[in-house]
Design an enzyme around this catalytic site. Structure first.
Site, PDB file in Angstrom:
ATOM      1  N   ASP A 140       7.064   1.649   2.881  1.00  0.00           N
ATOM      2  CA  ASP A 140       6.975   0.684   1.773  1.00  0.00           C
ATOM      3  C   ASP A 140       7.989   1.048   0.682  1.00  0.00           C
ATOM      4  OD1 ASP A 140       4.200   1.168   2.966  1.00  0.00           O
ATOM      5  OD2 ASP A 140       3.771  -0.637   1.791  1.00  0.00           O
TER       6      ASP A 140
ATOM      7  N   ILE B 292       3.172  -5.964   2.630  1.00  0.00           N
ATOM      8  CA  ILE B 292       3.515  -4.827   3.496  1.00  0.00           C
ATOM      9  C   ILE B 292       2.358  -3.823   3.531  1.00  0.00           C
ATOM     10  CG2 ILE B 292       6.015  -5.095   3.433  1.00  0.00           C
ATOM     11  CD1 ILE B 292       6.222  -3.155   1.131  1.00  0.00           C
TER      12      ILE B 292
ATOM     13  N   ASP C 111       0.880  -1.183   0.000  1.00  0.00           N
ATOM     14  CA  ASP C 111       0.000   0.000   0.000  1.00  0.00           C
ATOM     15  C   ASP C 111       0.912   1.227   0.000  1.00  0.00           C
ATOM     16  OD1 ASP C 111       1.024  -0.418   2.563  1.00  0.00           O
ATOM     17  OD2 ASP C 111      -0.764   0.309   3.584  1.00  0.00           O
TER      18      ASP C 111
END
Ligand code: BDR
Ligand code: CA
Length: 319
Positions: free
Chosen positions: A14, A125, A9
């Site tokens: 990330d 993640i 996301d």
């Protein structure tokens, strides 16, 4: 060469995990798949494409997936990641490429159908929406996965949304429930593993910047977290749960504390939905609760060697 799909996301941490994976010489990222979570799907997909460009490595295909959790409404986390998910810098370059047409759920299934059993691994993640939908659609292909490494879960933990849950599980607990009941081996990297010495402190932040443009990108896109620390009178620091989940997968020797668990997900309580409940082997033995159907569904990681993690990160982002 180990092969992975990363489901993300894409917000600020990330982005760092994506950069690490793409620059890891021992790994081939077969695809990035995106899901709504830290930011909405459009921003997550754009941020994944931006991260690929800044990693200065190769460009795996990016597939956009679920726009909202399976049942709950979407809750984002701009207070951690910024409105754009990347620290609201206003200076990031627009991505060079676009996402593929195919939906992420179909892409994951097709990749697995066309691979040998156990050839591909999955790292998640973000919320588990895409993975749960893929399991519902084609559990046979999904069971070709060697395993899933999940950034998620926590012992009692306060976040801005819920009193006891970690964001990725809390954002879509119904999806997490399906994934934890899939029978696919899971490694769960909890928030505890990502706190304390594992956060980047002021010296680490300065060091990352000195490593060059890629290190600077990894710090810049985490500016919202840095500013939040400074605004509350603290030294700047950055938590990196997603990069740590990547590192646990790529370098299992960094794990210092882990245990096998029958992990269950609370889905309904208004106060504790998304909580992860860990049962250890000894719990199976308690006379009053003997339940022969219980079995371990996960390995839970609660602590890592911070020095080893940081050396691995610095090595990968160095230009
Ligand atoms: C997780 O939620 C997000 O804020 C991070 O990107 C990480 O995946 C931590 O709870
Ligand atoms: Ca994330």
């Amino acid at each position: 060469m180990r092969k992975i799909i990363i489901d993300t996301d894409t917000g600020s941490d990330d982005a760092v995990a994506i950069v690490m994976a793409l620059r890891d010489p021992n790994v081939e990222v077969v695809a990035l798949t995106t899901v709504a979570g830290n930011v909405d799907l459009e921003k997550a997909t754009k941020n994944a494409l931006i991260s690929i460009d800044y990693a200065e490595s190769y460009s795996p295909p990016v597939y956009a997936g679920s726009k909202k959790p399976m049942i709950r409404e979407l809750e984002t986390a701009s207070q951690v990641h910024g409105e754009d998910g990347m620290g609201d810098l206003g200076t990031l370059r627009e991505p060079k490429d676009r996402a593929e047409e195919k939906h992420a759920v179909n892409a994951i299934i097709d990749i697995l159908k066309n691979s040998d059993k156990g050839e591909i691994e999955l790292i998640t993640i973000g919320p588990l929406t895409n993975i749960a939908l893929a399991l519902i659609k084609d559990s046979v292909s999904m069971n070709r996965l060697k395993g899933i490494t999940i950034m998620g879960g926590a012992h009692p933990y306060n976040n801005p949304h819920s009193v006891s849950s970690e964001f990725n599980i809390m954002a879509d607990p119904d999806a997490a429930y399906i994934v934890f009941n899939s029978g696919i081996p899971i490694t769960l990297v909890t928030l505890e593993a990502c706190q304390g010495d594992a956060v980047l402190n002021a010296d680490d932040i300065e060091h990352m910047r000195k490593l060059g443009e890629i290190g600077s990108f990894c710090i810049d896109c985490n500016m919202t977290a840095i500013k939040a620390a400074e605004d509350s009178g603290k030294e700047p620091f950055i938590e990196l749960p997603d990069p740590i989940a990547y590192a646990v997968w790529a370098r299992p020797d960094i794990v210092t504390v882990s245990f096998k668990s029958f992990t269950r997900i609370e889905r309904k309580s208004p106060l504790v939905y998304g909580a992860t409940l860990f049962e250890y082997e000894k719990d199976f033995m308690i006379e009053a609760h003997v339940d022969k159907s219980k079995t371990f569904n996960s390995k839970v990681v609660t602590s890592i060697d911070s020095e080893k993690f940081k050396s691995f990160l610095f090595e990968l982002v160095k230009k």
